[in-house]
Design an enzyme around this catalytic site. Structure first.
Site, PDB file in Angstrom:
ATOM      1  N   ILE A   1      68.946 -93.645  78.671  1.00  0.00           N
ATOM      2  CA  ILE A   1      69.060 -94.360  79.941  1.00  0.00           C
ATOM      3  C   ILE A   1      68.643 -93.378  81.030  1.00  0.00           C
ATOM      4  CG2 ILE A   1      70.682 -95.413  81.549  1.00  0.00           C
ATOM      5  CD1 ILE A   1      72.281 -96.278  78.961  1.00  0.00           C
TER       6      ILE A   1
ATOM      7  N   CYS B   1      60.728-104.179  79.644  1.00  0.00           N
ATOM      8  CA  CYS B   1      60.357-102.768  79.457  1.00  0.00           C
ATOM      9  C   CYS B   1      58.845-102.577  79.442  1.00  0.00           C
ATOM     10  CB  CYS B   1      60.980-102.223  78.189  1.00  0.00           C
ATOM     11  SG  CYS B   1      62.768-102.439  78.185  1.00  0.00           S
TER      12      CYS B   1
ATOM     13  N   CYS C   1      69.053 -95.147  69.595  1.00  0.00           N
ATOM     14  CA  CYS C   1      68.778 -95.754  70.899  1.00  0.00           C
ATOM     15  C   CYS C   1      68.056 -94.765  71.808  1.00  0.00           C
ATOM     16  CB  CYS C   1      70.081 -96.171  71.574  1.00  0.00           C
ATOM     17  SG  CYS C   1      71.081 -97.295  70.587  1.00  0.00           S
ATOM     18  N   SER C   2      67.130 -95.302  72.615  1.00  0.00           N
ATOM     19  CA  SER C   2      66.459 -94.459  73.597  1.00  0.00           C
ATOM     20  C   SER C   2      67.433 -94.151  74.728  1.00  0.00           C
ATOM     21  CB  SER C   2      65.209 -95.155  74.126  1.00  0.00           C
ATOM     22  OG  SER C   2      65.556 -96.440  74.619  1.00  0.00           O
TER      23      SER C   2
ATOM     24  N   HIS D   1      63.654 -93.205  78.948  1.00  0.00           N
ATOM     25  CA  HIS D   1      63.185 -94.591  79.069  1.00  0.00           C
ATOM     26  C   HIS D   1      63.688 -95.240  80.359  1.00  0.00           C
ATOM     27  CE1 HIS D   1      61.744 -98.471  78.062  1.00  0.00           C
ATOM     28  NE2 HIS D   1      62.761 -98.917  77.358  1.00  0.00           N
TER      29      HIS D   1
ATOM     30  N   LYS E   1      62.760 -91.967  73.109  1.00  0.00           N
ATOM     31  CA  LYS E   1      63.975 -91.387  72.537  1.00  0.00           C
ATOM     32  C   LYS E   1      64.334 -90.042  73.163  1.00  0.00           C
ATOM     33  CE  LYS E   1      67.364 -91.021  69.763  1.00  0.00           C
ATOM     34  NZ  LYS E   1      68.083 -90.473  70.922  1.00  0.00           N
TER      35      LYS E   1
END
Ligand SMILES: [Zn+2]
Lengths: 388, 115
Positions: free
Chosen positions: A213, A87, A210-211, A336, A332
């Protein structure tokens, strides 16, 4: 070393774009950055292209991405290089470009970060992301990225008393910030109650820890400060560029609540800039998971170790607070697309320092920090930016 | 993670004479200090405690049928840590520092039970 500046920035809105090819995303962001600097028509002045991308092979069946990016921008012929650091892929690409310009190798380098993740279903995406962990020692055992950060979160709760509420407060804050970013993937406010009660992914982390997709691209044009002064947009100086590596597996770290790569990369960037954490006006940090933002603020020295959670609850890291963090919405809410994230953070820093951030503008922003993390912390880049 | 049978299951590891730390799996350079001198193989004990853990509800492709499962970092006696699976009927009762016993090594993956 020569003084280096960002002369142009661009990014696609982050979101889900099944109909847009990788090269469409690259063209969109890259051409915006060149147009921002006023050199789209003179783009043959760009001497090298760096492309940050985690896994086009995994998500899209496409390796050898850099010359495809060069073609997409009408830059065929120049050296085109892809960097991969999970990342942190495009944070690395940007640092390489800045070093090459600082060292006099090139006058002008374009950096593009890109990822198109939504070509697979969730289990496939989870598997590809898991390839950034150690294949035998972690992934084969059943580790996923949420699971690794979940173990960090549980340990941080154990050692420092970090709570479920503090984790969720990160998500609530970043969604509140992202509401003000027209290029954010999910512009939606969430309540603390809803964030705390979301479905578990890897306990103690739930869906709202979770960030996102996302698909998208971001670009930055790097040149000397002298050259940037003659271009169309307000130049923003690169004050420091630090990078570090750490153990690729959590089980080889002495304390998984500490991101040593973050500390080391920050030390190097601050030393170059002659600055310290107290000089930073705002930070874009790698909140791939809520716990990751808490670790980052601590290990960058923006808050005391162990106090990252309380700082969020107190509003210290909110827009208008002592040290605003992830005013873009962060990973978030802004989204991402992993290979695009490092440069997208830099796009936000440049936008803030130019004073162009609209209703999310940080008053009196002078020094901006960007923090891009790869894997469970095995790679980190930290950059510092300031007004010229 | 290779295993040998020597009256029980053991985990193949290494000890670094430079920093004195144990780790797994064996490799030519110590993952803690980067040293390559005085590195020797050791059999790590099949017992330890839970350093941290998670209950995985969303599994990667290939492991969907096993979810939910417990993934942990186990600190073996002697200090080496490994990423492993923990099998328990009551994951809610697990806690950091819980004692664990290795029950099986399957396809290189260590499975522990609460001791
Ligand atoms: Zn050692």
């Amino acid at each position: 070393m020569r003084e280096v500046a960002v002369a142009g920035v661009g990014m696609t809105p982050f979101g889900v774009y099944p109909e847009r090819r990788l090269e469409d995303l690259i063209h969109d962001a890259g051409s915006q950055a060149l147009a921002d600097a006023g050199i789209w028509e003179r783009r043959r002045e760009v001497e090298a292209l760096y492309v940050g991308n985690f896994s086009a092979e995994g998500f899209n069946g496409q390796n050898h991405l850099a010359p495809i990016a060069a073609r997409a921008l009408g830059l065929g012929g120049i050296p085109a290089t892809r960097t991969e650091g999970a990342c942190a892929s495009s944070g690395i690409a940007f640092r390489e470009a800045a070093l090459l310009v600082a060292g006099g190798v090139y006058e002008m380098v374009l950096v593009v970060g890109v990822e198109k993740m939504n070509a697979l279903e969730t289990p496939g995406i989870t598997r590809v992301l898991g390839e950034a962990a150690h294949a035998e020692e972690e992934a084969a055992v059943g580790a996923t990225f949420p699971s690794l950060f979940a173990m960090i979160a549980r340990r941080h709760m154990h050692q420092y008393g970090t709570t479920r509420e503090m984790l969720s407060a990160v998500a609530v804050k970043n969604h509140r910030h992202g509401l003000r970013n027209p290029r954010a993937h999910m512009r939606k406010e969430i309540t603390l109650e809803k964030a705390m009660a979301a479905a578990p992914i890897c306990e103690p982390l739930n869906l709202y820890d979770c960030s996102l997709i996302s698909d998208g691209a971001a670009a930055a044009l790097v040149t000397t400060l002298d050259r940037a002064r003659g271009l169309a947009a307000m130049p923003i100086r690169v004050l420091g560029a630090g990078q570090a590596s750490d153990a690729p597996c959590l089980h080889h770290k002495p304390d998984i609540t500490v991101s040593r790569a973050t500390r080391w990369a920050a030390e190097r960037a601050f030393a170059q800039a002659g600055l310290g954490p107290g000089d930073v006006s705002f930070a874009e940090v790698h909140d791939c998971f809520t716990i990751a933002e808490i670790l980052a603020t601590e290990d960058l020295g923006l808050v005391e170790k162990g106090k990252g959670g309380p700082a969020v609850l107190e509003g210290a890291t909110s827009l208008g607070g002592r040290i605003p963090v992830n005013v873009s919405g962060g990973l978030k809410s802004k989204g991402h697309p992993v290979g695009a994230t490092g440069v997208a953070q830099i796009v936000e820093a440049v936008t803030q320092l130019r004073g162009d951030a609209g209703d999310r503008q940080i008053e009196g922003a002078r020094v901006g920090l960007t923090h891009n993390l790869g894997g469970s912390g095995a790679t980190c880049t930290v950059h510092l930016f300031g007004r010229a | 993670m290779a295993a040998t049978t020597d009256g029980g299951i053991v985990i193949a590891g290494m000890r670094c004479g430079g920093c004195g730390l144990q780790s797994a799996p064996p490799q030519p350079v110590c993952p803690h200090c980067g040293g390559d001198r005085e590195i020797g193989p050791v059999s790590l004990p099949p017992r330890g405690t839970l350093y941290s853990f998670t209950i995985v509800h969303v599994a990667p492709a290939g492991l969907e049928d096993e979810a939910p499962y417990v993934l942990g970092i186990v600190e073996l006696e002697g200090g080496a840590r490994i990423t492993a699976r923990v099998r328990t009927a009551d994951p809610g009762a697990l806690a950091i520092a819980a004692p664990l016993q290795l029950s099986e090594i399957r396809a290189g993956v260590c499975f522990f039970d609460p001791a």
